[in-house]
Design a protein around this motif. Sequence first.
Motif, short mmCIF file in Angstrom:
data_model
loop_
_atom_site.label_atom_id
_atom_site.label_comp_id
_atom_site.label_asym_id
_atom_site.label_seq_id
_atom_site.Cartn_x
_atom_site.Cartn_y
_atom_site.Cartn_z
N VAL A 37 -38.74 11.06 -36.39
CA VAL A 37 -39.93 10.19 -36.25
C VAL A 37 -39.70 9.35 -35.00
O VAL A 37 -38.56 8.99 -34.70
CB VAL A 37 -40.04 9.27 -37.49
CG1 VAL A 37 -41.00 8.12 -37.27
CG2 VAL A 37 -40.45 10.08 -38.72
N SER A 38 -40.76 9.08 -34.24
CA SER A 38 -40.56 8.12 -33.14
C SER A 38 -41.39 6.87 -33.41
O SER A 38 -42.42 6.92 -34.10
CB SER A 38 -40.92 8.72 -31.77
OG SER A 38 -42.30 8.59 -31.52
N SER A 63 -46.87 7.03 -36.97
CA SER A 63 -47.82 8.12 -36.71
C SER A 63 -47.14 9.38 -36.24
O SER A 63 -47.72 10.46 -36.31
CB SER A 63 -48.81 7.68 -35.62
OG SER A 63 -48.10 7.27 -34.45
N ASP A 64 -45.92 9.24 -35.72
CA ASP A 64 -45.31 10.35 -34.98
C ASP A 64 -44.16 10.97 -35.76
O ASP A 64 -43.18 10.27 -36.08
CB ASP A 64 -44.73 9.84 -33.66
CG ASP A 64 -45.79 9.33 -32.71
OD1 ASP A 64 -46.95 9.16 -33.13
OD2 ASP A 64 -45.44 9.10 -31.54
N GLY A 65 -44.27 12.27 -36.03
CA GLY A 65 -43.16 12.95 -36.68
C GLY A 65 -43.13 14.41 -36.28
O GLY A 65 -44.13 14.98 -35.83
N GLY A 113 -48.20 7.51 -43.26
CA GLY A 113 -47.51 7.92 -42.04
C GLY A 113 -46.34 8.86 -42.28
O GLY A 113 -46.20 9.47 -43.35
N THR A 114 -45.49 8.94 -41.27
CA THR A 114 -44.49 10.01 -41.17
C THR A 114 -43.07 9.57 -41.52
O THR A 114 -42.18 10.43 -41.51
CB THR A 114 -44.48 10.54 -39.72
OG1 THR A 114 -44.21 9.44 -38.84
CG2 THR A 114 -45.79 11.18 -39.35
N ALA A 138 -39.79 16.33 -29.81
CA ALA A 138 -41.17 16.56 -30.22
C ALA A 138 -41.76 15.35 -30.95
O ALA A 138 -42.96 15.06 -30.83
CB ALA A 138 -41.24 17.80 -31.12
N ALA A 139 -40.90 14.64 -31.68
CA ALA A 139 -41.38 13.48 -32.44
C ALA A 139 -41.84 12.34 -31.53
O ALA A 139 -42.52 11.42 -31.98
CB ALA A 139 -40.28 12.97 -33.38
#
Length: 338
Positions: A37-38, A63-65, A113-114, A138-139
């Motif tokens: 996750v970022s 939001s990011d995973g 979320g992620t 990618a995260a």
Amino acid sequence: MKRYGVHPTQPAAPLQVTDFEPAPLGDSQVAVAIKAVSLNFRDLLVSQNTYFCPIPDGLVPCSDGAGEVVAVGKDVRSLKVGDRVATLFFPDWQGGRPEPSSVSGARGAESGGTLTERFVSDETGVIKLPDRLSYAEAATLPCAAVTAWNSLFEVSDLKPGQTVLLLGTGGVSIFALQFAKAAGAQVIITSSDDAKLARARQLGADHGINYKTHPDWEREVLRLTAGRGVDVVIEVGGPGTLERSLASVRMGGRIAYIGVLTGLGAQANPVALIPKAASIHGIFVGSRAMFADMLDAMATHGIKPVIDREFAFAEAPAALAHMQSGGHFGKIVIRVGS
Ligand SMILES: NC(=O)c1ccc[n+]([C@@H]2O[C@H](COP(=O)([O-])OP(=O)(O)OC[C@H]3O[C@@H](n4cnc5c(N)ncnc54)[C@H](OP(=O)(O)O)[C@@H]3O)[C@@H](O)[C@H]2O)c1
């Protein structure tokens, strides 16, 4: 299974981990074992309940995973078990212009979320990844990178030889630096830290301005552009920076208005846009189609995300504190699962 929840009413511990049982999968859904996750600045706002929408206690943040598909519903056609995917910030914005119906359900704010070991999404709410990117790399992409891409190439139509101004060395700005240089643009970047400016130069930045030692940094921007100003500003600040961005943009130029690092208020007078025939365009991340175009460009140009630091899942609160400190350069990643 473990996941985090945000608790804005408990500022001493806004992120808390809990156990949960994954819900049964819908026919068009996929289950993703999240590997990384970022963090984005907005995750800080979410944890403080100062984001654009009210945040329910216990919401799963981020939001990011990126991760691996571990189960698919019976109607899923585009993905199979074992595929590597990243999440979309707006699961319903597949392409075209933003519409109220598509630019909603933002992950980690308007929907769950992620920051969880198991993430469930409609198959259209995730995007397949190329092998060249690790899960951690990618995260970093769904929010900051897509936002930078949208700002430079969708909304601003950046051309080779044009000049871009970037504010600070956080996630959005460093992606914008990498994309702008790949597109043949000149880059001026600001930072509070000379060491970060040196790193930005190593990534291709043409000029760096320390905004602490040059509080009137727009003068430096005008000096560096022989008084002309820049074609595009990636405006991530807000009150206090927008006025200077208005002074920095060239006649006919574009300010991509993205961020709220300095707050949600306004001091700038938009009348400055008139004699410059310039424009300010609000940005809200971007669509799946933009994400796909960006992945292609990153492959063509060999662009890899810049990761400042990786934290273990148990260290998520420390990762958020690291973001709040502003000490990072590029992206902060949290590893999830084994
Ligand atoms: N509208 C959208 O769709 C969208 C999408 C993504 C992000 N955002 C917003 O954009 C902003 C940046 O997000 P992010 O995730 O990239 O943040 P980030 O990674 O946390 O970036 C923080 C960095 O910004 C710089 N900064 C802070 N205050 C500054 C100031 N007054 N002037 C210039 N630079 C300053 C600092 O860089 P130095 O340490 O180098 O000084 C700081 O390290 C946030 O407000 C975020 O909410 C909006």
